[in-house]
Design a protein around this motif. Structure first.
Motif: not given
Length: 608
Positions: A10-11, A32-33, A122-123, A396-398
């Motif tokens: 997540l970082a 972003p939330a 994704q990474t 975009f968040k996770d």
């Protein structure tokens, strides 16, 4: 990839998103939330190079179970077909926006592996300059088309839902199936099939369709869209403008749909309208010609009158439009592989799926922009649609998943039980003759304990516990019957038929699984020969319900709509009276001797 902590993954996502959405330093901006709006997404696009923009439009296959360390055979296949060794290398070279999973590409071995592959992809995406998460997609229609097999939950296919007639069941299945895909890191599903199957000879759609009634199909399409998307999966209605009335498979040829404009409005349009009204995230094009919709007779995938004129302007759709696979012959018969992606974008497409040569297609689009045939502004319109979908999905968040999430979601006891209950409500009883003083079905252990199981065994190794005859025999044995299993295939020889006849001697009943029976088929000869022994015969169509028209010698006939385990177990429950046959035909079945006459109409189905 699971060996990395979720915090570490997540970082990486946080850093990537912050860099893309903020002009400040990576370390100064939190993840972003909320869903990024168009202003933020346009800012991302403005910072992308031409190569990154072009890559964002492509969704491509890749071989291997790992994004960075696939098996050597998969490395060799990637080098041969794509010119890279791994998924990570492909993403780095072509700046891809998406990847599609296939079983034959060895992407889907088991749930933990799939999750790790998704995290690796994704990474790799977040390590690129634009740091945009990828869409990971697959064809998980259920029924006869599914890429992710057991232990994931496998639900009945579309035509079975058409027989069940329950929008509640369709929506529930979509929600559960979507949740399982999401847990695996798959965020775009190429389902549901919105085609209205009005041609019994359709070689490519058939039971993938909810049926032949446009209104009923529209309701079920909308229900599944709502189900999938409630699980934060991008649902994809296909194949626009409609693939339900063709005798040509677009994988191998270019179908021509002869519907008038009025017929298209009545038959094909309603289900896509319903999908749009339900908020569908993406719509897949069909590689077929509809002269009434485009006199130029271009495949719909390359037709501006169809994709922009009808889909965008008439139907008001502003979501993502994705092509069907660009490796299919239907889109390659009129133009070369270097022209197809350019023409598709000019027609109104946003995502280019699985071209035969990524290098040829990718470079063709780059060249078209540099020559002025396409503009960057045109690409930006499609990229914004794609990024909106990624933002809506929360990528975009996770974009990452965990083994714990897989274990809590995929193939749970509740999901498996729901699939069994739903399947039982779809099984359709079409024939039940009297044998002696009572109807043959349901079979009783007292009078039909010794059952001979014959029939076809369509291959689906990753999706079942074995061949259909084996699964049927095991299900009967669990209920206290004494089955004998003999696989006879889709084209039994005279020697096999003779063996089956001999095996029927002394049995109380014979169950024969049939698969796409046509006039003169040796499957028909098998049924006739076994029926001539006097032993009661039950036939079970493993795919198309149209088989029943060719099987007049059978004493009973049940339609299962698929050979997947969940539907076979449901069929046995119905055959033995553990469940009531509730399914109703979602398509008409014509007479074998006179196809202009209907043998069993839509809505036909017997009860006990």
């Amino acid at each position: 990839m699971e060996h990395l902590s979720r915090r570490t993954l997540l970082a990486a996502a946080t850093a990537g998103v912050a860099a893309a959405l903020s002009a400040t330093s990576v370390s100064a901006a939190p993840a972003p939330a909320a869903v990024p709006g168009d202003k933020a997404l346009k800012k991302i696009i403005s910072g992308m190079s031409l190569e990154e923009k072009v890559g964002q439009l492509f969704v491509m296959r890749v071989y291997g179970h790992s994004a960075t360390a696939p098996d050597q055979a998969d490395i060799d296949a990637n080098l041969k077909e794509i010119g890279v060794r791994t998924a990570a290398e492909m993403i780095a070279k072509y700046k891809l926006g998406g990847i599609i999973y296939f079983a034959w590409a060895h992407n889907v071995r088991d749930p933990h592996q799939i999750a790790d592959l998704s995290n690796g992809i994704q990474t790799a995406g977040l390590q690129q300059p634009s740091r945009i998460p990828l869409l990971i997609s697959t064809d998980q229609e259920h029924g006869i088309v599914a890429r992710v097999g057991k232990p994931a939950t496998l639900f009945p296919g579309a035509m079975a839902f058409g027989a069940g007639r329950s929008t509640k069941d369709a929506q529930q299945a979509g929600q559960m199936a979507g949740a399982e895909l999401r847990a695996l890191g798959i965020n775009q599903d190429y389902a549901p099939d919105a085609d209205v199957n009005v041609n019994p000879a359709n070689p490519v759609i058939g039971v993938r369709s909810f049926g032949a009634d446009p209104a009923a199909v529209a309701k079920l399409v909308a229900a599944q869209v709502k189900g999938y998307q409630s699980a934060r999966i991008a649902s994809t209605a296909k194949h626009f403008p409609g693939h339900g009335d063709t005798a040509t498979d677009s994988h191998t040829g270019l179908p021509v749909i002869t519907h008038t404009r009025e017929q298209w409005e009545q038959l094909d349009k309603p289900s896509f309208e319903a999908a749009i009204a339900a908020g569908i995230d993406s719509i897949m094009t069909a590689h077929l010609v509809v002269p009434a919709l485009d006199p130029a007779e271009d495949p719909a995938t390359l037709s501006r009158p169809i994709l922009t004129g009808i889909l965008r302007e008439q139907l008001g759709y502003d979501g993502v439009v994705i092509t069907d696979s660009l490796g299919m012959e239907g889109v390659r018969t009129k133009y070369g592989d270097d022209r197809v992606p350019v023409l598709a974008l000019q027609a109104g497409v946003d995502q280019l799926l699985n071209p035969p040569s990524l290098d040829v297609s990718w470079n063709a689009v780059v060249k078209a922009v540099r020559s002025g045939e396409l503009t960057e502004e045109r690409l930006d319109v499609s990229i914004l649609r794609v990024l909106r979908m990624k933002a809506k999905l929360g990528l975009f968040k996770d974009p990452f998943v965990t083994h714990r999430g897989v274990d809590r979601t995929v193939g749970t006891r509740a999901h498996l039980a729901a699939a069994d209950r739903i399947a039982e409500r779809t099984t359709t009883l079409l024939v039940n003759k009297s044998v002696g003083k009572k109807k043959l079905l349901p079979l009783s252990r007292r009078t039909h304990k010794n059952v001979l199981v014959l029939g076809a065994d369509p291959a689906s190794p990753s999706l079942s516990d074995g061949p259909p005859t084996t699964v049927l025999g095991a299900a009967l044995a669990e209920l206290g019957f004494s089955p004998t299993v003999l696989a006879t295939g889709t084209a039994p020889t005279q020697a096999v038929i003779a063996q089956a006849v001999a095996a029927a001697e002394g049995k109380d009943a014979v169950l024969i699984g049939t698969y796409n029976v046509t006039a003169g088929s040796t499957q028909q000869a098998l049924v006739n020969a076994v029926a001539a022994t006097g032993v009661p015969v039950v036939t079970l169509s493993l795919r198309n319900p149209y088989d029943v028209a060719q099987l007049g010698a059978a004493d009973a006939h049940v339609a299962a709509y698929s050979w997947i385990d969940v539907e076979l177990r449901a069929a046995v429950s119905v055959l033995t009276g553990r469940a009531e046959p509730r399914g109703k035909l979602p398509v008409p079945v014509q007479r074998a001797d006179d196809p202009t006459q209907v043998l069993y109409p839509i809505g036909y189905g017997l009860r006990y």
